[in-house]
Design a protein around this motif. Structure first.
Motif, PDB file in Angstrom:
ATOM      1  N   SER A   4     -62.544  50.485  46.133  1.00  0.00           N
ATOM      2  CA  SER A   4     -63.904  50.428  46.480  1.00  0.00           C
ATOM      3  C   SER A   4     -64.612  49.116  45.546  1.00  0.00           C
ATOM      4  CB  SER A   4     -64.615  51.586  45.672  1.00  0.00           C
ATOM      5  OG  SER A   4     -64.324  51.777  44.228  1.00  0.00           O
ATOM      6  N   GLY A  44     -70.916  53.868  52.404  1.00  0.00           N
ATOM      7  CA  GLY A  44     -71.565  53.199  51.232  1.00  0.00           C
ATOM      8  C   GLY A  44     -72.014  54.355  50.731  1.00  0.00           C
ATOM      9  N   CYS A  45     -72.346  54.498  49.340  1.00  0.00           N
ATOM     10  CA  CYS A  45     -73.007  55.496  48.381  1.00  0.00           C
ATOM     11  C   CYS A  45     -73.762  54.634  47.372  1.00  0.00           C
ATOM     12  CB  CYS A  45     -72.032  56.196  47.831  1.00  0.00           C
ATOM     13  SG  CYS A  45     -72.996  57.552  46.737  1.00  0.00           S
ATOM     14  N   SER A  83     -71.766  51.635  45.977  1.00  0.00           N
ATOM     15  CA  SER A  83     -70.396  51.420  45.834  1.00  0.00           C
ATOM     16  C   SER A  83     -69.974  51.902  47.474  1.00  0.00           C
ATOM     17  CB  SER A  83     -69.752  52.850  45.282  1.00  0.00           C
ATOM     18  OG  SER A  83     -70.280  53.916  45.752  1.00  0.00           O
ATOM     19  N   ALA A  85     -66.569  51.524  50.250  1.00  0.00           N
ATOM     20  CA  ALA A  85     -64.943  51.843  50.329  1.00  0.00           C
ATOM     21  C   ALA A  85     -64.322  50.549  51.222  1.00  0.00           C
ATOM     22  CB  ALA A  85     -64.754  53.184  51.118  1.00  0.00           C
ATOM     23  N   LEU A 147     -66.628  58.122  46.923  1.00  0.00           N
ATOM     24  CA  LEU A 147     -67.801  57.024  46.537  1.00  0.00           C
ATOM     25  C   LEU A 147     -68.611  57.479  45.594  1.00  0.00           C
ATOM     26  CD1 LEU A 147     -68.445  55.204  50.173  1.00  0.00           C
ATOM     27  CD2 LEU A 147     -67.204  54.408  47.847  1.00  0.00           C
ATOM     28  N   SER A 151     -69.588  55.938  42.027  1.00  0.00           N
ATOM     29  CA  SER A 151     -71.088  55.324  41.650  1.00  0.00           C
ATOM     30  C   SER A 151     -71.784  56.229  40.543  1.00  0.00           C
ATOM     31  CB  SER A 151     -71.820  55.301  42.843  1.00  0.00           C
ATOM     32  OG  SER A 151     -71.914  56.695  43.466  1.00  0.00           O
TER      33      SER A 151
END
Length: 155
Positions: A4, A44-45, A83, A85, A147, A151
């Protein structure tokens, strides 16, 4: 272990004064669930905090809080960690992809408010130092569990 990249992020925009701040934060956080261009996408996060940035010089109420007029836009901000991947992407590319989906999400929810949302990478220290204690926490719902863990470790 999940491959990540973490990008500290600042999102700012003008919003109607009666906007639900948590709803704004959720819209931004959920917009980054899937990022990319064309047929290439990646998850994404976003973990962060959302808050009002009241304009200097605004009239103050008895509690010392700036009170905008009913037709005046208010300035809101979200600061957090995005964050994503996958390998092979730069922070700059991730910010460009995030800017595109966040701008669309804000315009879709609130209409054209004069200017698009500003989305930019910031320093990790800025996230810690500039997020107010009173900021409302937000996180991408339904994000990849790996993720979320990555994060969350930064928040």
């Amino acid at each position: 272990m999940l491959d990540s990249l973490i990008v500290p992020l600042l999102v700012t925009t003008d919003l109607p004064p009666d906007t639900d701040l948590t709803g704004f934060g959720r819209s931004v956080a959920d917009a980054v669930r899937l990022l990319g261009r064309g047929e290439t996408s990646y998850p994404g996060c976003l973990h962060g905090g959302v808050f009002w940035l009241d304009r200097p010089g605004a009239p103050l109420s008895e509690g010392g809080v700036a009170v905008p007029s009913a037709d005046e836009l208010r300035f809101a901000a979200l600061i957090g960690y995005l964050s994503i991947a996958g390998a092979g992407r730069s922070s700059k590319e991730v910010v460009v992809d995030a800017r595109e989906v966040i701008t669309r999400a804000v315009a879709g929810r609130y209409g054209e408010l004069g200017s698009p949302a500003a989305v930019m990478a910031i320093r990790a220290e800025d996230v810690r130092e500039r997020t107010p204690v009173a900021a409302l926490p937000v996180r991408t719902s339904g994000a990849d569990a790996g993720l979320v863990a990555v994060s969350r470790s930064y928040v």
